[in-house]
Design an enzyme around this catalytic site. Structure first.
Site, mmCIF file in Angstrom:
data_model
loop_
_atom_site.group_PDB
_atom_site.id
_atom_site.type_symbol
_atom_site.label_atom_id
_atom_site.label_comp_id
_atom_site.label_asym_id
_atom_site.label_seq_id
_atom_site.Cartn_x
_atom_site.Cartn_y
_atom_site.Cartn_z
ATOM 1 N N ASN A 215 0.862 -1.192 0.000
ATOM 2 C CA ASN A 215 0.000 0.000 0.000
ATOM 3 C C ASN A 215 0.897 1.239 0.000
ATOM 4 O O ASN A 215 2.107 1.136 0.236
ATOM 5 C CB ASN A 215 -0.950 -0.019 1.213
ATOM 6 C CG ASN A 215 -0.175 0.003 2.514
ATOM 7 O OD1 ASN A 215 0.469 0.989 2.838
ATOM 8 N ND2 ASN A 215 -0.204 -1.101 3.254
ATOM 9 N N ASP A 284 -3.296 -6.575 5.417
ATOM 10 C CA ASP A 284 -4.150 -7.508 6.165
ATOM 11 C C ASP A 284 -4.076 -8.927 5.599
ATOM 12 O O ASP A 284 -4.321 -9.891 6.306
ATOM 13 C CB ASP A 284 -5.605 -7.015 6.138
ATOM 14 C CG ASP A 284 -5.754 -5.724 6.937
ATOM 15 O OD1 ASP A 284 -5.188 -5.663 8.048
ATOM 16 O OD2 ASP A 284 -6.404 -4.780 6.450
ATOM 17 N N LYS A 294 10.561 -16.517 -10.440
ATOM 18 C CA LYS A 294 9.710 -15.441 -10.933
ATOM 19 C C LYS A 294 8.609 -16.008 -11.824
ATOM 20 O O LYS A 294 8.892 -16.819 -12.717
ATOM 21 C CB LYS A 294 10.600 -14.467 -11.719
ATOM 22 C CG LYS A 294 9.884 -13.244 -12.185
ATOM 23 C CD LYS A 294 10.820 -12.339 -12.981
ATOM 24 C CE LYS A 294 10.012 -11.274 -13.682
ATOM 25 N NZ LYS A 294 10.746 -10.614 -14.757
ATOM 26 N N PHE A 329 -4.218 3.159 15.373
ATOM 27 C CA PHE A 329 -4.718 4.065 14.343
ATOM 28 C C PHE A 329 -5.830 3.369 13.569
ATOM 29 O O PHE A 329 -5.886 2.143 13.518
ATOM 30 C CB PHE A 329 -3.586 4.467 13.382
ATOM 31 C CG PHE A 329 -2.819 5.668 13.854
ATOM 32 C CD1 PHE A 329 -2.028 5.595 14.984
ATOM 33 C CD2 PHE A 329 -2.901 6.880 13.174
ATOM 34 C CE1 PHE A 329 -1.318 6.704 15.437
ATOM 35 C CE2 PHE A 329 -2.198 7.987 13.606
ATOM 36 C CZ PHE A 329 -1.410 7.905 14.740
ATOM 37 N N LYS A 343 -12.931 -0.425 17.037
ATOM 38 C CA LYS A 343 -11.528 -0.893 17.093
ATOM 39 C C LYS A 343 -10.924 -0.699 18.472
ATOM 40 O O LYS A 343 -10.145 -1.528 18.936
ATOM 41 C CB LYS A 343 -10.692 -0.141 16.051
ATOM 42 C CG LYS A 343 -10.728 -0.870 14.743
ATOM 43 C CD LYS A 343 -10.043 -0.170 13.626
ATOM 44 C CE LYS A 343 -10.699 -0.668 12.345
ATOM 45 N NZ LYS A 343 -10.227 -0.041 11.167
ATOM 46 N N LYS A 347 -9.696 -4.184 20.001
ATOM 47 C CA LYS A 347 -8.241 -4.386 20.107
ATOM 48 C C LYS A 347 -7.722 -4.047 21.507
ATOM 49 O O LYS A 347 -6.520 -4.068 21.740
ATOM 50 C CB LYS A 347 -7.522 -3.568 19.021
ATOM 51 C CG LYS A 347 -7.944 -3.982 17.604
ATOM 52 C CD LYS A 347 -6.955 -3.585 16.526
ATOM 53 C CE LYS A 347 -7.512 -3.897 15.143
ATOM 54 N NZ LYS A 347 -6.505 -3.855 14.081
HETATM 55 O O1 C5P Z 1 -8.199 -3.177 11.787
HETATM 56 P P1 C5P Z 1 -7.393 -2.092 11.172
HETATM 57 O O2 C5P Z 1 -6.357 -2.621 10.216
HETATM 58 O O3 C5P Z 1 -8.139 -0.954 10.614
HETATM 59 O O4 C5P Z 1 -6.616 -1.511 12.441
HETATM 60 C C1 C5P Z 1 -5.680 -0.482 12.297
HETATM 61 C C2 C5P Z 1 -4.724 -0.502 13.456
HETATM 62 O O5 C5P Z 1 -4.262 -1.818 13.690
HETATM 63 C C3 C5P Z 1 -3.492 0.314 13.170
HETATM 64 O O6 C5P Z 1 -3.032 0.817 14.392
HETATM 65 C C4 C5P Z 1 -2.535 -0.726 12.586
HETATM 66 O O7 C5P Z 1 -1.178 -0.355 12.755
HETATM 67 C C5 C5P Z 1 -2.886 -1.954 13.375
HETATM 68 N N1 C5P Z 1 -2.730 -3.219 12.650
HETATM 69 C C6 C5P Z 1 -1.760 -4.128 13.033
HETATM 70 N N2 C5P Z 1 -1.640 -5.316 12.373
HETATM 71 C C7 C5P Z 1 -2.459 -5.623 11.347
HETATM 72 C C8 C5P Z 1 -3.450 -4.713 10.949
HETATM 73 C C9 C5P Z 1 -3.558 -3.519 11.618
HETATM 74 O O8 C5P Z 1 -1.005 -3.830 13.958
HETATM 75 N N3 C5P Z 1 -2.326 -6.777 10.721
#
Ligand code: C5P
Length: 404
Positions: A215, A284, A294, A329, A343, A347
């Site tokens: 990204n 994700d 390759k 975040f 969240k 979390k």
């Molecule tokens: O669930 P989402 O991806 O929107 O959550 C965002 C937050 O979770 C951010 O703080 C991001 O750095 C963290 N995050 C993480 N590991 C992941 C996905 C998101 O630490 N695999």
């Protein structure tokens, strides 16, 4: 100025800049601009040899006030050698020559700069610049040891090619390094003793040996948080995805590529951290690798299967010990507040910073961000679009208030 270093909250604080006679003296004019852009008031003293390379007028024109020259100049008054120590919170000598380091180490006070340094009660930051043979000379080594033992902070020197054509140690450090060391010296150390862990930047998930899924995150928000915490005295550990941002050498930096590497590095450091803040835009999902080597386009289309990656922040939320503080975040495109609330709870966070990535000035790579901040006690604030450095400062203020 790089966006993650563009701090502006220093109005009302003052730094005294000493400039010695080195060819690198021209760089201290740029340094002066960087320092005054933060709001700092800067005064300066040029040694007689510095005035062979640069002029007092140049420093005055770029905003230094007052600018001192030789001692006993009637225009400067009888107490010029005491003034910086009475009004400035820190003193920086950049460039610092072998001669001036020797004078400071031994308490000489026979020119304006060395007298001002001797009478200066606050922190002293030194940025040496000289030929490698002068830098490596036993006398210079011993003088630096004396100054370090007395608490002086050294920024550099760096290694590389010198103006004289020789290679070695003795080059003036990169200006970012001197700038951040000087800012730290004038910053209230309200995060001293706190171990802060950050994740920042994107991750890359390779599906053959040259192609990856990722990204556009540049890591500016996380890097601004890392630098802000370090300026305020924290011990900072930054687990960085692939980003090209400079961080101060005092920040413990771990570079990783994939989400799984970031997960392992961050969770290893988490146990010893008092505060953690996850800003990384972690992928994700990861594509299952096509196989070794390759993928050849002649093979036609490529069907990719995605597997979920570990959630680093959620794992921290599960493992956190009493007293550990956690900030996350949320980059959203709609329903900012509802998403942030969800969240924060799922979390197990203390604080969440949510932004609408589609809003002007708030997306990936912008130097600014407009966020909603919400904590577990229900306090909610919507901040206007601000430089990311200012957002970072306010986040640490909030974390400090939560820990009080
Ligand atoms: O669930 P989402 O991806 O929107 O959550 C965002 C937050 O979770 C951010 O703080 C991001 O750095 C963290 N995050 C993480 N590991 C992941 C996905 C998101 O630490 N695999």
């Amino acid at each position: 100025m790089q966006a993650h270093l563009a701090f502006t909250g220093y109005l009302g604080r003052r730094l005294h800049l000493g400039v010695c006679g080195s060819v690198a003296a021209y760089k201290s004019l740029e340094l002066l601009r960087m320092l005054t852009d933060t709001g700092l008031a800067v005064s300066a003293t040029l040694t007689a040899s510095a005035e062979r390379f640069v002029s007092r007028l140049g420093f005055e024109a770029l905003g230094a006030a007052p600018v001192y020259g030789p001692m006993f100049d009637p225009a400067q008054g009888p107490f010029a050698h005491l003034e910086p120590g009475q009004v400035a919170q820190a003193m920086l000598v950049a460039p610092a020559t072998a001669n001036t380091l020797a004078r400071l180490a031994h308490g000489l006070a026979d020119d304006q700069l060395s007298s001002q340094a001797l009478a200066f009660p606050g922190p002293l930051v030194l940025a040496p610049a000289m030929n490698p043979r002068l830098w490596d000379a036993p006398a210079t080594r011993a003088n630096c040891d004396i100054l370090r033992a007395r608490g002086a902070v050294f920024a550099g020197p760096a290694c590389g090619e010198m103006a004289c054509g020789e290679q070695g140690g003795g080059r003036l450090a990169p200006l970012e390094e001197i700038f951040t060391a000087a800012l730290r010296a004038v910053t209230v150390q309200d995060l001293a003793g706190v171990d802060v862990l950050l994740t920042l930047g994107p991750t890359r998930e390779y599906f053959d040996c040259v192609r990856h899924w990722s990204n556009p995150s540049t890591g500016v928000m996380g890097a601004a948080l890392a630098v802000a915490a370090w300026l305020r005295g924290a011990r900072v550990h930054a687990v960085c995805g692939p980003v090209s941002l400079w961080l101060p050498p005092g920040v413990h930096r771990v570079d990783v590529t994939s989400a799984r590497e970031m997960h392992e590095a961050a969770l290893d450091l988490f146990a010893a951290a008092q505060w953690a803040c996850c800003t990384a835009a972690v992928a994700d999902f990861r594509p299952e690798p096509y196989g070794p080597g390759k993928f050849k386009k002649e093979a036609g289309g490529l069907a990719v299967t995605f597997t979920p990656n570990p959630d680093i922040l959620a794992d921290m939320g599960r493992r956190r010990a009493p007293g550990q503080r956690l900030c996350g975040f949320a980059a959203e495109a709609a329903d900012l507040e509802a998403q942030a609330r969800g969240k924060l709870r799922r979390k197990n966070l203390d604080l969440i910073i949510a932004n609408d990535v589609t809003a002007p000035g708030c997306g990936f790579a912008a130097p600014t961000n407009g966020v909603l901040a919400l904590d577990a006690q229900g306090r909610l604030e919507r901040w206007p679009v601000l430089p990311k450095t200012e957002v970072a400062w306010r986040i640490w203020d909030w974390m400090l208030a939560l820990s009080a």
